[in-house]
Design a protein around this motif. Structure first.
Motif, PDB file in Angstrom:
ATOM      1  N   LEU A  20     -33.602  29.708 -96.064  1.00 58.79           N
ATOM      2  CA  LEU A  20     -34.706  29.001 -96.709  1.00 58.79           C
ATOM      3  C   LEU A  20     -34.277  27.608 -97.143  1.00 58.79           C
ATOM      4  O   LEU A  20     -35.008  26.630 -96.949  1.00 58.79           O
ATOM      5  N   LEU A  21     -33.083  27.506 -97.707  1.00 59.71           N
ATOM      6  CA  LEU A  21     -32.587  26.212 -98.167  1.00 59.71           C
ATOM      7  C   LEU A  21     -32.390  25.250 -97.000  1.00 59.71           C
ATOM      8  O   LEU A  21     -32.758  24.069 -97.087  1.00 59.71           O
ATOM      9  N   VAL A  22     -31.825  25.749 -95.894  1.00 56.60           N
ATOM     10  CA  VAL A  22     -31.618  24.898 -94.715  1.00 56.60           C
ATOM     11  C   VAL A  22     -32.954  24.401 -94.177  1.00 56.60           C
ATOM     12  O   VAL A  22     -33.117  23.219 -93.848  1.00 56.60           O
ATOM     13  N   ALA A  23     -33.937  25.307 -94.081  1.00 56.69           N
ATOM     14  CA  ALA A  23     -35.256  24.914 -93.579  1.00 56.69           C
ATOM     15  C   ALA A  23     -35.910  23.880 -94.500  1.00 56.69           C
ATOM     16  O   ALA A  23     -36.515  22.905 -94.035  1.00 56.69           O
ATOM     17  N   LEU A  24     -35.761  24.060 -95.813  1.00 59.29           N
ATOM     18  CA  LEU A  24     -36.352  23.125 -96.772  1.00 59.29           C
ATOM     19  C   LEU A  24     -35.713  21.751 -96.665  1.00 59.29           C
ATOM     20  O   LEU A  24     -36.401  20.720 -96.655  1.00 59.29           O
ATOM     21  N   VAL A  25     -34.389  21.731 -96.564  1.00 58.76           N
ATOM     22  CA  VAL A  25     -33.677  20.449 -96.423  1.00 58.76           C
ATOM     23  C   VAL A  25     -34.091  19.747 -95.135  1.00 58.76           C
ATOM     24  O   VAL A  25     -34.297  18.527 -95.106  1.00 58.76           O
TER      25      VAL A  25
END
Length: 245
Positions: A20-25
């Motif tokens: 989720l964090l990678v996709a958000l970044v």
């Protein structure tokens, strides 16, 4: 055994959180990149408008600017010379929804050098010079238009290779243009000029084909990427809230 091989719940949660964090970044980075592109495009459009309002410079002034490392794109330019119509080059192009060619003709200057002039657009069936004999200007001519810098390399791998044998070009390779016309590369002016829309005899080529109304969709792209990031956060938050309940 299959149940025992499953990763612990906490491990799965960490993996999901990291994804989720990678996709958000990634989404935020794409949005920010589009914002930067928006500022660049707006500055370019303002610059183009300002330059087009300038009085035409001489070729010597444009060359001096280029020698100082200044940007010469879209600067008005006036030159005089004789068209070498038997050496014109044909560049695949579209104009107002029609496909055809832009005609680049070398202009021989008083000092013996050559400057390729984009004289404008002709439809597919008027590619051959014999079909538009009236537009092949003879004698000393004055050309007013916009200076365009030469390209150092093919702009994209998606652009087809130039077909010198058929005189069909897809990008402005000045060295190839010189080679295919028999002009000494050392006698070529290292830039181009896009002629203005002054009518030619017989109506062809159609001048003034420089793309000036550049598309500027970067704002909506930025909103899209930021919107997806916001939606991702909202969906993830709703999922976590439901899990806790």
């Amino acid at each position: 055994m299959a149940e025992a091989a499953r990763p612990p719940r906490r491990g799965r949660a960490l993996v999901a959180g990291a994804a989720l964090l990678v996709a958000l970044v990634l989404l935020l980075s794409l949005g920010t990149w589009q914002v930067k592109r928006l500022h660049w495009k707006e500055a370019l459009l303002v610059q183009m408008t300002e330059r087009r309002a300038m009085p035409p410079a001489t070729l010597g002034e444009i060359e001096a600017m280029a020698a100082r490392g200044e940007d010469i794109e879209y600067r008005p330019l006036r030159v005089e010379g004789v068209f070498e119509n038997d050496r014109e080059r044909h560049f695949f192009a579209t104009w107002q929804g029609r496909s055809g060619y832009n005609i680049y003709t070398p202009l021989q200057l008083a000092d013996g050098r050559h400057l390729f002039v984009n004289r404008g657009f002709v439809p597919f069936d008027r590619k051959e010079p014999e079909t538009r004999e009236e537009g092949r200007l003879a004698g000393e001519r004055t050309v007013v238009g916009l200076a365009r810098a030469r390209l150092a390399e093919k702009p994209s791998s998606l652009v087809p290779d130039n077909d010198l044998a058929k005189n069909i070009f897809y990008w402005k390779d000045l060295d190839a243009m010189a080679l295919s016309t028999g002009i000494d590369a050392g006698r070529l002016v290292p830039l181009f000029i896009d002629a203005d829309d002054t009518p030619n005899p017989g109506g062809l080529p159609i001048g003034g084909v420089t793309p000036l109304d550049l598309p500027n969709n970067h704002l909506q792209y930025a909103v899209t990427w930021y919107g997806l990031a916001l939606a991702l956060v909202a969906v993830s938050g709703a999922y976590l809230w439901r899990r806790k309940r």
